[in-house]
Design a protein around this motif. Structure first.
Motif, PDB file in Angstrom:
ATOM      1  N   MET A 303       0.832  -1.210   0.000  1.00 17.59           N
ATOM      2  CA  MET A 303       0.000   0.000   0.000  1.00 17.59           C
ATOM      3  C   MET A 303       0.866   1.260   0.000  1.00 17.59           C
ATOM      4  O   MET A 303       0.566   2.237  -0.696  1.00 17.59           O
ATOM      5  N   ILE A 304       1.931   1.237   0.796  1.00 15.89           N
ATOM      6  CA  ILE A 304       2.820   2.402   0.864  1.00 15.89           C
ATOM      7  C   ILE A 304       3.449   2.659  -0.499  1.00 15.89           C
ATOM      8  O   ILE A 304       3.535   3.803  -0.971  1.00 15.89           O
ATOM      9  N   CYS A 305       3.895   1.584  -1.159  1.00 19.76           N
ATOM     10  CA  CYS A 305       4.507   1.733  -2.478  1.00 19.76           C
ATOM     11  C   CYS A 305       3.500   2.280  -3.488  1.00 19.76           C
ATOM     12  O   CYS A 305       3.841   3.111  -4.333  1.00 19.76           O
ATOM     13  N   ALA A 306       2.252   1.837  -3.382  1.00 11.65           N
ATOM     14  CA  ALA A 306       1.221   2.323  -4.305  1.00 11.65           C
ATOM     15  C   ALA A 306       1.013   3.821  -4.169  1.00 11.65           C
ATOM     16  O   ALA A 306       0.817   4.531  -5.169  1.00 11.65           O
ATOM     17  N   SER A 307       1.062   4.328  -2.941  1.00 10.79           N
ATOM     18  CA  SER A 307       0.837   5.765  -2.745  1.00 10.79           C
ATOM     19  C   SER A 307       2.098   6.582  -3.014  1.00 10.79           C
ATOM     20  O   SER A 307       2.033   7.671  -3.571  1.00 10.79           O
ATOM     21  N   GLU A 308       3.249   6.033  -2.632  1.00  7.51           N
ATOM     22  CA  GLU A 308       4.501   6.791  -2.759  1.00  7.51           C
ATOM     23  C   GLU A 308       5.056   6.773  -4.171  1.00  7.51           C
ATOM     24  O   GLU A 308       5.568   7.794  -4.656  1.00  7.51           O
ATOM     25  N   ASP A 309       4.972   5.630  -4.858  1.00  6.41           N
ATOM     26  CA  ASP A 309       5.687   5.467  -6.127  1.00  6.41           C
ATOM     27  C   ASP A 309       4.789   5.402  -7.355  1.00  6.41           C
ATOM     28  O   ASP A 309       5.244   5.667  -8.456  1.00  6.41           O
ATOM     29  N   PRO A 351       2.118   2.667 -14.257  1.00  7.46           N
ATOM     30  CA  PRO A 351       2.963   3.848 -14.470  1.00  7.46           C
ATOM     31  C   PRO A 351       3.311   4.480 -13.127  1.00  7.46           C
ATOM     32  O   PRO A 351       2.567   4.328 -12.157  1.00  7.46           O
ATOM     33  N   LYS A 352       4.437   5.159 -13.052  1.00  7.49           N
ATOM     34  CA  LYS A 352       4.949   5.620 -11.764  1.00  7.49           C
ATOM     35  C   LYS A 352       5.021   7.154 -11.702  1.00  7.49           C
ATOM     36  O   LYS A 352       5.337   7.827 -12.678  1.00  7.49           O
ATOM     37  N   SER A 353       4.730   7.655 -10.492  1.00  7.62           N
ATOM     38  CA  SER A 353       4.939   9.079 -10.191  1.00  7.62           C
ATOM     39  C   SER A 353       5.049   9.244  -8.687  1.00  7.62           C
ATOM     40  O   SER A 353       4.233   8.698  -7.942  1.00  7.62           O
ATOM     41  N   ASN A 354       6.048   9.989  -8.262  1.00  8.33           N
ATOM     42  CA  ASN A 354       6.159  10.325  -6.836  1.00  8.33           C
ATOM     43  C   ASN A 354       5.842  11.801  -6.601  1.00  8.33           C
ATOM     44  O   ASN A 354       6.249  12.382  -5.589  1.00  8.33           O
ATOM     45  N   ALA A 355       5.111  12.403  -7.527  1.00 10.05           N
ATOM     46  CA  ALA A 355       4.864  13.846  -7.457  1.00 10.05           C
ATOM     47  C   ALA A 355       4.060  14.227  -6.214  1.00 10.05           C
ATOM     48  O   ALA A 355       4.343  15.240  -5.563  1.00 10.05           O
TER      49      ALA A 355
END
Length: 447
Positions: A303-309, A351-355
């Motif tokens: 879950m953390i990775c889903a929100s952060e990355d 797809p990834k974004s840490n914005a």
């Protein structure tokens, strides 16, 4: 096998165990001093300590109690200790296999016993969360009228799994998960105590690490594994229990898993999902599962990775991982491995974004640097008496009255005007957000 199989009962109905009972049964604490990991409930003057130490029924009426905690933390044991110490008759039901009929039979017997001899009854209900609302309702008259003293055990949050009237009439006590040191204490006690293995075996360091890891926070599981490992050692005519014997007992290949491995593999797991290498992510997931990591811990990291990355590049992924975590908690292993794998695949291939992550951290950094002045007057609360005299809300433009439902006015404090925290990427869903945000920021400019 149930922890309390192969048991007889004493004259009060409290289980008494034979020497041939399973190790986890024989090593059940016989006093509060043997209970580990629950000092917050059993210290001097604590509610459960008072219940167990009550010397007479008449001078210390017992309250009904709900014991909430993970499996193997001592809920059933505490119920037995309360019943033994208070001198009351003891009856036990399991919500898994019994229902209202059995509850009514126990309550009727308790009422007859009280009328005939004055003896009171402790009714222990294991896994009370398995009872439906109507089944729990059937307990209320008995608790309300003190026909029985109810001690109910649950592994689920009582706020959601136990009806409010029953909660309000009971003392809620939360048991903590056992720590690795607590499990070690139980293992060494079982090795040396005459009720247990009586010094016939010793445990090498790797075997101890394996047992502690495989048991998690579950005392029952640790002792069951120890007994099986001792059996494997005995069959090999050895007196030192090794990691090999634990492996035989657990029927699984033990992965080397000390504290460094825990952090290293978890780190590699997250970085593989972040890096979109789904095969590596599944490999590290398999290592964590095989090593006995708590599946709920794994679900939290996903879950953390889903929100952060992944973030707003694919915002639906967070919902998928939250649903997966809930399903893991409901289903448990081994089937939970499939749910975890689906969540890992979803995160790794998205797809990834840490914005969003970078945006909130930048906003926090500004605050911690002393930036962020007073809220502009036109944005302040104008609903209370005297607010208008202070200028609150004066000049505020309601966004839905503005063109495109975007009101061009100052929102940030004076010292942060023009500061941008969220800078979306061109990946996935954020490509659309990037274009929309450019238009929004242009509309928000005050002419």
């Amino acid at each position: 096998m149930d922890l309390f199989e192969s048991q007889s009962v004493d004259t009060q109905g409290v289980p008494a165990f034979s020497p041939t009972a399973p190790l986890a049964v024989r090593m059940r604490p016989t006093s509060l001093d043997e209970v580990v990991g629950q000092d917050h409930l059993l210290g001097e003057g604590a509610p459960l300590r008072r219940l167990v130490d009550a010397p007479t029924q008449q001078s210390h009426p017992l309250s009904s109690v709900i014991l909430w905690g993970p499996p193997g933390t001592g809920k059933t044991t505490l119920a037995y200790l309360v019943a033994q110490a208070s001198g009351r008759h003891f009856d036990e039901l399991s919500a898994v296999s019994q229902g209202v009929k059995e509850v009514r039979e126990v309550v009727a017997s308790a009422k007859r016993r009280m009328a005939a001899t004055g003896e009171e009854t402790v009714l222990f209900i294991d896994e009370v969360h398995r009872f439906s609302k109507s089944q729990q309702d059937a307990l209320l008259p008995a608790v309300e009228n003190r026909w029985v003293t109810l001690i109910a055990a649950t592994t689920e949050n009582p706020s959601f799994s136990v009806i409010s009237p029953l909660l309000s009439r009971s003392l809620l006590q939360t048991l903590r998960p056992l720590s690795p040191e607590d499990i070690r204490c139980l293992l060494h006690r079982a090795l040396t105590d005459e009720r247990g293995l009586g010094g016939a075996f010793t445990l090498d360091q790797q075997a101890e690490l394996a047992l502690v890891r495989l048991a998690g926070a579950d005392a029952r599981k640790s002792l069951t594994l120890l007994e099986a490992a001792a059996g494997a050692a005995g069959e090999a005519e050895e007196t030192v229990i090794s990691a090999h014997h634990v492996e035989v007992a657990a029927n699984q290949a033990l992965v080397r898993w000390d504290q460094d491995q825990h952090y290293d593999v978890t780190s590699a797991f997250i970085k593989s999902m972040r890096g979109s290498d789904v095969d590596a992510a599944l490999h590290y997931l398999a290592r964590m599962i095989e090593a006995g990591e708590d599946p709920r811990y794994i679900a939290r990291r996903i879950m953390i990775c889903a929100s952060e990355d992944v973030g707003m590049a694919a915002p639906e992924i967070l919902g998928i991982t939250v649903s997966a975590a809930q399903a893991v908690a409901l289903i448990g292993m081994p089937e939970a491995r499939i749910i975890l794998a689906e969540a890992v695949v979803a995160v790794a291939t998205a797809p990834k974004s840490n914005a969003a992550y970078m945006g909130i951290d930048a906003a926090l950094a500004d605050l911690r640097a002393g930036k962020g002045g007073p809220v502009p007057l036109h944005l302040r609360d104008a609903h209370y008496s005297g607010a208008q005299a202070l200028g609150h809300g004066e000049g505020y433009i309601y966004a839905h009255d503005a063109p495109h439902h975007v009101a061009a006015q100052q929102y940030l404090p004076d010292d942060l005007v023009g500061r941008h925290y969220y800078e979306p990427t061109m990946n996935g869903h954020e490509a659309m957000i990037t274009k929309r945000l450019e238009a929004l920021r242009e509309l928000l400019k005050m002419r």
